[in-house]
Scaffold this motif. Structure first.
Motif, PDB file in Angstrom:
ATOM      1  N   GLU A 104       0.848  -1.194   0.000  1.00  0.00           N
ATOM      2  CA  GLU A 104       0.000   0.000   0.000  1.00  0.00           C
ATOM      3  C   GLU A 104       0.877   1.235   0.000  1.00  0.00           C
ATOM      4  OE1 GLU A 104      -2.998  -0.019   3.040  1.00  0.00           O
ATOM      5  OE2 GLU A 104      -3.298  -2.183   2.830  1.00  0.00           O
ATOM      6  N   ARG A 105       0.555   2.178  -0.863  1.00  0.00           N
ATOM      7  CA  ARG A 105       1.352   3.394  -0.996  1.00  0.00           C
ATOM      8  C   ARG A 105       1.300   4.226   0.286  1.00  0.00           C
ATOM      9  NH1 ARG A 105       3.245   6.504  -5.767  1.00  0.00           N
ATOM     10  NH2 ARG A 105       4.067   8.383  -4.842  1.00  0.00           N
ATOM     11  N   ASP A 106       2.451   4.810   0.650  1.00  0.00           N
ATOM     12  CA  ASP A 106       2.615   5.667   1.829  1.00  0.00           C
ATOM     13  C   ASP A 106       2.240   4.961   3.139  1.00  0.00           C
ATOM     14  OD1 ASP A 106       3.562   7.799   0.293  1.00  0.00           O
ATOM     15  OD2 ASP A 106       1.502   8.440  -0.161  1.00  0.00           O
ATOM     16  N   ASP A 107       2.322   3.649   3.148  1.00  0.00           N
ATOM     17  CA  ASP A 107       2.052   2.882   4.364  1.00  0.00           C
ATOM     18  C   ASP A 107       3.388   2.504   5.009  1.00  0.00           C
ATOM     19  OD1 ASP A 107       1.095   1.324   6.405  1.00  0.00           O
ATOM     20  OD2 ASP A 107       0.544  -0.381   5.135  1.00  0.00           O
ATOM     21  N   ILE A 108       3.772   3.253   6.029  1.00  0.00           N
ATOM     22  CA  ILE A 108       5.015   2.956   6.753  1.00  0.00           C
ATOM     23  C   ILE A 108       4.632   1.976   7.863  1.00  0.00           C
ATOM     24  CG2 ILE A 108       6.971   3.891   8.027  1.00  0.00           C
ATOM     25  CD1 ILE A 108       6.771   4.820   5.082  1.00  0.00           C
ATOM     26  N   SER A 109       4.754   0.715   7.563  1.00  0.00           N
ATOM     27  CA  SER A 109       4.280  -0.326   8.480  1.00  0.00           C
ATOM     28  C   SER A 109       5.279  -0.655   9.593  1.00  0.00           C
ATOM     29  CB  SER A 109       3.947  -1.594   7.692  1.00  0.00           C
ATOM     30  OG  SER A 109       5.083  -2.007   6.951  1.00  0.00           O
ATOM     31  N   ILE A 110       6.504  -0.175   9.482  1.00  0.00           N
ATOM     32  CA  ILE A 110       7.502  -0.420  10.527  1.00  0.00           C
ATOM     33  C   ILE A 110       7.342   0.654  11.596  1.00  0.00           C
ATOM     34  CG2 ILE A 110       9.978  -0.494  11.033  1.00  0.00           C
ATOM     35  CD1 ILE A 110      10.379  -1.724   8.251  1.00  0.00           C
ATOM     36  N   SER A 111       7.191   0.215  12.834  1.00  0.00           N
ATOM     37  CA  SER A 111       6.880   1.135  13.937  1.00  0.00           C
ATOM     38  C   SER A 111       8.030   2.108  14.200  1.00  0.00           C
ATOM     39  CB  SER A 111       6.596   0.338  15.216  1.00  0.00           C
ATOM     40  OG  SER A 111       7.797  -0.239  15.696  1.00  0.00           O
ATOM     41  N   ALA A 112       7.689   3.208  14.876  1.00  0.00           N
ATOM     42  CA  ALA A 112       8.702   4.216  15.246  1.00  0.00           C
ATOM     43  C   ALA A 112       9.757   3.590  16.153  1.00  0.00           C
ATOM     44  CB  ALA A 112       8.026   5.405  15.924  1.00  0.00           C
ATOM     45  N   ARG A 113       9.345   2.684  17.024  1.00  0.00           N
ATOM     46  CA  ARG A 113      10.296   2.008  17.909  1.00  0.00           C
ATOM     47  C   ARG A 113      11.322   1.226  17.095  1.00  0.00           C
ATOM     48  NH1 ARG A 113      11.731  -2.811  19.001  1.00  0.00           N
ATOM     49  NH2 ARG A 113      12.359  -3.509  21.056  1.00  0.00           N
ATOM     50  N   ASP A 114      10.846   0.435  16.139  1.00  0.00           N
ATOM     51  CA  ASP A 114      11.760  -0.354  15.307  1.00  0.00           C
ATOM     52  C   ASP A 114      12.641   0.546  14.440  1.00  0.00           C
ATOM     53  OD1 ASP A 114      10.914  -2.791  16.353  1.00  0.00           O
ATOM     54  OD2 ASP A 114       9.330  -3.027  14.852  1.00  0.00           O
ATOM     55  N   GLN A 115      12.117   1.678  14.017  1.00  0.00           N
ATOM     56  CA  GLN A 115      12.934   2.615  13.239  1.00  0.00           C
ATOM     57  C   GLN A 115      14.063   3.179  14.097  1.00  0.00           C
ATOM     58  OE1 GLN A 115      10.712   5.574  10.892  1.00  0.00           O
ATOM     59  NE2 GLN A 115       8.917   4.227  11.025  1.00  0.00           N
ATOM     60  N   ARG A 116      13.775   3.449  15.382  1.00  0.00           N
ATOM     61  CA  ARG A 116      14.822   3.958  16.285  1.00  0.00           C
ATOM     62  C   ARG A 116      15.897   2.897  16.515  1.00  0.00           C
ATOM     63  NH1 ARG A 116      10.418   5.887  18.993  1.00  0.00           N
ATOM     64  NH2 ARG A 116      10.541   4.232  20.568  1.00  0.00           N
ATOM     65  N   VAL A 117      15.489   1.649  16.660  1.00  0.00           N
ATOM     66  CA  VAL A 117      16.449   0.563  16.915  1.00  0.00           C
ATOM     67  C   VAL A 117      17.447   0.451  15.772  1.00  0.00           C
ATOM     68  CG1 VAL A 117      16.657  -1.959  17.076  1.00  0.00           C
ATOM     69  CG2 VAL A 117      14.942  -0.763  18.436  1.00  0.00           C
ATOM     70  N   THR A 118      16.983   0.578  14.552  1.00  0.00           N
ATOM     71  CA  THR A 118      17.840   0.378  13.379  1.00  0.00           C
ATOM     72  C   THR A 118      18.422   1.661  12.813  1.00  0.00           C
ATOM     73  OG1 THR A 118      15.912   0.520  11.947  1.00  0.00           O
ATOM     74  CG2 THR A 118      16.609  -1.677  12.652  1.00  0.00           C
ATOM     75  N   GLY A 119      17.805   2.791  13.125  1.00  0.00           N
ATOM     76  CA  GLY A 119      18.248   4.049  12.533  1.00  0.00           C
ATOM     77  C   GLY A 119      17.624   4.306  11.173  1.00  0.00           C
ATOM     78  N   TRP A 120      16.614   3.533  10.799  1.00  0.00           N
ATOM     79  CA  TRP A 120      15.942   3.755   9.533  1.00  0.00           C
ATOM     80  C   TRP A 120      15.110   5.038   9.629  1.00  0.00           C
ATOM     81  CZ3 TRP A 120      13.873  -1.912   9.427  1.00  0.00           C
ATOM     82  CH2 TRP A 120      14.882  -2.779   8.986  1.00  0.00           C
ATOM     83  N   ASP A 121      15.094   5.788   8.518  1.00  0.00           N
ATOM     84  CA  ASP A 121      14.334   7.033   8.481  1.00  0.00           C
ATOM     85  C   ASP A 121      13.476   7.025   7.223  1.00  0.00           C
ATOM     86  OD1 ASP A 121      13.326   9.575   8.769  1.00  0.00           O
ATOM     87  OD2 ASP A 121      15.171  10.579   8.130  1.00  0.00           O
ATOM     88  N   PHE A 122      12.170   6.942   7.413  1.00  0.00           N
ATOM     89  CA  PHE A 122      11.254   6.889   6.282  1.00  0.00           C
ATOM     90  C   PHE A 122      10.531   8.229   6.077  1.00  0.00           C
ATOM     91  CE2 PHE A 122      11.116   2.425   8.012  1.00  0.00           C
ATOM     92  CZ  PHE A 122      11.974   1.906   7.069  1.00  0.00           C
ATOM     93  N   SER A 123      11.078   9.305   6.652  1.00  0.00           N
ATOM     94  CA  SER A 123      10.429  10.603   6.509  1.00  0.00           C
ATOM     95  C   SER A 123      10.864  11.326   5.241  1.00  0.00           C
ATOM     96  CB  SER A 123      10.726  11.470   7.732  1.00  0.00           C
ATOM     97  OG  SER A 123      12.128  11.716   7.826  1.00  0.00           O
ATOM     98  N   ALA A 124      11.941  10.868   4.617  1.00  0.00           N
ATOM     99  CA  ALA A 124      12.417  11.521   3.389  1.00  0.00           C
ATOM    100  C   ALA A 124      11.398  11.308   2.272  1.00  0.00           C
ATOM    101  CB  ALA A 124      13.774  10.941   2.989  1.00  0.00           C
TER     102      ALA A 124
END
Length: 193
Positions: A133-153
């Motif tokens: 699904e378009r614009d569906d960031i399914s990875i939680s903010a917690r998991d993004q912090r753990v890995t350093g992934w940034d999906f805001s770009a």
């Protein structure tokens, strides 16, 4: 009455047996020394080599399990099978990180692949592109912090959540299709033991 004890002399030397000469005695001592060195030296050497290998293995495991973020490497085949994350071939920029606790175990994986590789990955987890699904960031903010992934770009972010009954893992997938020829895939697969 008692009979007197007869005293006997020691064993009589056999006639014709010469005393051991110096050369023979030295050869016998050298052979004895060689046998002792081999009986002690070989096991001791083996123990030293084994101890060093064990120590090195411990250091490698300590380094692996003390990682606190993504490691640029492929997850092991066992990890990929347990967490049901079929990283396709070809894949580049592969990195992973695993966390375990008494409640939940997670495997974080990222990789860049081709369009066909993305389709193979999605088929491997039991879905196809229509599940994204378009614009569906399914990875939680917690998991993004753990890995350093940034999906805001800005980008073409697509996502899905594949839920399964425990103990089978649940996968959260985000795909950046800004370059459709080389999509970047981010996966968090979690399982409850």
């Amino acid at each position: 009455m008692t009979e007197p004890l007869l005293l006997q002399d020691g064993p009589a030397e056999e006639p014709g047996t010469p005393a051991e000469d110096r050369r023979h005695r030295n050869r016998r001592r050298a052979l004895t020394l060689l046998i002792i060195v081999l009986l002690i030296g070989i096991p001791a050497g083996y123990l030293l080599i084994s101890a060093e290998q064990s120590r090195s293995s411990g250091r490698d495991k300590e380094e692996k399990y003390s990682a606190t973020g993504l490691t640029e490497a492929w997850p092991s085949k066992l990890q990929r099978r347990l967490y049901q994350v079929p990283v396709p071939h070809p894949a580049g920029k592969v990195a992973y990180y695993e966390t375990n606790n008494w409640k939940t175990s997670r495997l974080y994986v990222q990789f860049e692949t081709t369009g066909a590789g993305l389709d193979a990955f999605l088929a491997g987890i039991g879905v196809d592109r229509s599940a994204l699904e378009r614009d569906d960031i399914s990875i939680s903010a917690r998991d993004q912090r753990v890995t350093g992934w940034d999906f805001s770009a800005p980008g073409q972010w697509w996502g899905l959540i594949r839920t399964q009954k425990n103990p089978a893992p649940t996968q959260d997938v985000v795909v950046n299709l800004a370059n459709p020829d080389l999509p970047m895939v981010y996966v968090v697969s979690r399982t409850v033991p």
